[in-house]
Scaffold this motif. Structure first.
Motif, mmCIF file in Angstrom:
data_model
loop_
_atom_site.group_PDB
_atom_site.id
_atom_site.type_symbol
_atom_site.label_atom_id
_atom_site.label_comp_id
_atom_site.label_asym_id
_atom_site.label_seq_id
_atom_site.Cartn_x
_atom_site.Cartn_y
_atom_site.Cartn_z
ATOM 1 N N PHE A 204 0.841 -1.195 0.000
ATOM 2 C CA PHE A 204 0.000 0.000 0.000
ATOM 3 C C PHE A 204 0.877 1.247 0.000
ATOM 4 O O PHE A 204 1.909 1.293 0.674
ATOM 5 C CB PHE A 204 -0.893 0.038 1.241
ATOM 6 N N LEU A 205 0.460 2.240 -0.773
ATOM 7 C CA LEU A 205 1.049 3.581 -0.706
ATOM 8 C C LEU A 205 0.017 4.450 -0.021
ATOM 9 O O LEU A 205 -0.963 4.874 -0.634
ATOM 10 C CB LEU A 205 1.371 4.109 -2.103
ATOM 11 N N SER A 211 0.444 -2.610 -5.384
ATOM 12 C CA SER A 211 1.147 -3.784 -5.894
ATOM 13 C C SER A 211 0.702 -5.022 -5.120
ATOM 14 O O SER A 211 0.494 -4.958 -3.911
ATOM 15 C CB SER A 211 2.665 -3.605 -5.761
ATOM 16 N N TRP A 212 0.569 -6.160 -5.837
ATOM 17 C CA TRP A 212 0.170 -7.413 -5.186
ATOM 18 C C TRP A 212 0.620 -8.584 -6.044
ATOM 19 O O TRP A 212 0.822 -8.458 -7.246
ATOM 20 C CB TRP A 212 -1.348 -7.453 -4.977
ATOM 21 N N LYS A 213 0.779 -9.727 -5.423
ATOM 22 C CA LYS A 213 1.219 -10.915 -6.170
ATOM 23 C C LYS A 213 0.893 -12.182 -5.384
ATOM 24 O O LYS A 213 0.916 -12.194 -4.154
ATOM 25 C CB LYS A 213 2.719 -10.862 -6.455
ATOM 26 N N SER A 214 0.597 -13.247 -6.124
ATOM 27 C CA SER A 214 0.468 -14.588 -5.570
ATOM 28 C C SER A 214 1.220 -15.509 -6.512
ATOM 29 O O SER A 214 0.869 -15.621 -7.688
ATOM 30 C CB SER A 214 -1.006 -15.001 -5.474
ATOM 31 N N ILE A 239 9.263 -3.779 -2.449
ATOM 32 C CA ILE A 239 9.333 -2.485 -1.765
ATOM 33 C C ILE A 239 10.540 -1.692 -2.254
ATOM 34 O O ILE A 239 10.459 -0.482 -2.495
ATOM 35 C CB ILE A 239 9.410 -2.686 -0.236
ATOM 36 N N THR A 240 11.667 -2.362 -2.423
ATOM 37 C CA THR A 240 12.880 -1.692 -2.912
ATOM 38 C C THR A 240 12.656 -1.100 -4.295
ATOM 39 O O THR A 240 13.045 0.046 -4.567
ATOM 40 C CB THR A 240 14.058 -2.692 -2.955
ATOM 41 N N TRP A 241 12.000 -1.871 -5.181
ATOM 42 C CA TRP A 241 11.710 -1.373 -6.533
ATOM 43 C C TRP A 241 10.769 -0.169 -6.486
ATOM 44 O O TRP A 241 10.990 0.833 -7.182
ATOM 45 C CB TRP A 241 11.100 -2.498 -7.365
ATOM 46 N N LEU A 242 9.741 -0.222 -5.633
ATOM 47 C CA LEU A 242 8.800 0.893 -5.525
ATOM 48 C C LEU A 242 9.489 2.137 -4.963
ATOM 49 O O LEU A 242 9.178 3.265 -5.367
ATOM 50 C CB LEU A 242 7.619 0.494 -4.648
ATOM 51 N N ARG A 243 10.429 1.949 -4.056
ATOM 52 C CA ARG A 243 11.166 3.090 -3.508
ATOM 53 C C ARG A 243 12.020 3.753 -4.593
ATOM 54 O O ARG A 243 12.174 4.973 -4.610
ATOM 55 C CB ARG A 243 12.051 2.637 -2.350
ATOM 56 N N TYR A 244 12.593 2.950 -5.502
ATOM 57 C CA TYR A 244 13.345 3.531 -6.616
ATOM 58 C C TYR A 244 12.455 4.433 -7.462
ATOM 59 O O TYR A 244 12.850 5.519 -7.876
ATOM 60 C CB TYR A 244 13.925 2.418 -7.509
#
Length: 246
Positions: A204-205, A211-214, A239-244
């Motif tokens: 969540f932002l 973003s979500w995944k199964s 999370i690391t990718w979203l922070r980029y």
């Protein structure tokens, strides 16, 4: 560098973002003058058509109000139901039966596997705005090579679940914060064939689900703790990718 289809421009307090998918473009920002300047520049360089405010993009419908932005695939979902002949079916309350374990050897092989493959392919794209069917669709996509009758019945159950709420989607509130929050879980040794676990996470932002995944884990976890740590590691990568990007 985190997303090659996303371009951003920052000029003081002005922010402009451009998202590109093949020949479809979304332009957004907080400065209308910058957006108009960008559109006039693109018009001089390429043959483009300005379709105005964002309402429909790649099968996704957008509705805007003072409270925020709502995304759904209502028309796409209704088209899937129409193609499957389930527009008059009774809705289900959940996409998959509890504790059901589909296997590669159960039931009779379908005479026409293309119908199953086409249906699951459509359901995969529907997960763009429907996180609540991700786990079920992830299960169904494992039997594309040789689908059987129980697999088709499970896929039709997902459609009957969608029948109850075809317009369900994602809401992004206008007033929000930029705090990233993530939740993850794992289903230890849930696959009866490979004994591999399943990772699930959502990010969540603020109050917006982004973003979500199964997904089935690549190796067999020897304990539930190991399966949980693998799920946590995959969530940290996201999370690391979203922070980029942020």
């Amino acid at each position: 560098m985190a997303d090659y289809s996303l371009f951003t421009k920052v000029n003081g307090d002005s922010f402009t973002g451009v998202l590109i998918y093949v020949d479809d473009i979304i332009i957004t920002g907080n400065n209308l003058e910058e957006i108009e300047h960008l559109k006039s520049f693109l018009l001089k360089q390429f043959r483009i058509k300005d379709l105005g405010d964002l309402k429909y993009f790649l099968g996704i419908e957008f509705s805007r109000s003072k409270k925020g932005l709502f995304l759904s695939q209502r028309k796409y979902a209704l088209d899937i139901l129409h193609d499957a002949g389930l527009t008059g079916a009774r809705p289900e309350k959940c996409p998959m039966e509890q504790n059901v374990k589909l296997q590669t050897t159960d039931g009779a092989i379908l005479n026409d596997p293309t119908r199953y493959r086409r249906l699951v392919g459509k359901l995969i794209y529907l997960t763009v705005t429907r996180p609540n069917i991700v786990f079920a669709v992830q299960n169904l996509s494992q039997f594309m090579h040789q689908p059987r009758k129980p697999h088709m019945e499970a896929a039709l159950r997902v459609l009957r679940f969608i029948k109850g709420t075809p317009g369900q989607g994602l809401f992004f509130p206008a007033i929000n914060n930029l705090e990233l929050k993530a939740y993850c879980d794992s289903n230890h040794a849930c696959c009866p064939t490979t004994r591999r676990s399943t990772t699930g996470y959502c990010v969540f932002l603020g109050h917006s689900l982004v973003s979500w995944k199964s997904k089935k884990q690549p190796t067999v976890a020897r304990s539930s703790a190991e399966a949980e740590y693998r799920a946590m590691a995959n969530t940290c990568l996201e999370i690391t990718w979203l922070r980029y990007i942020l």
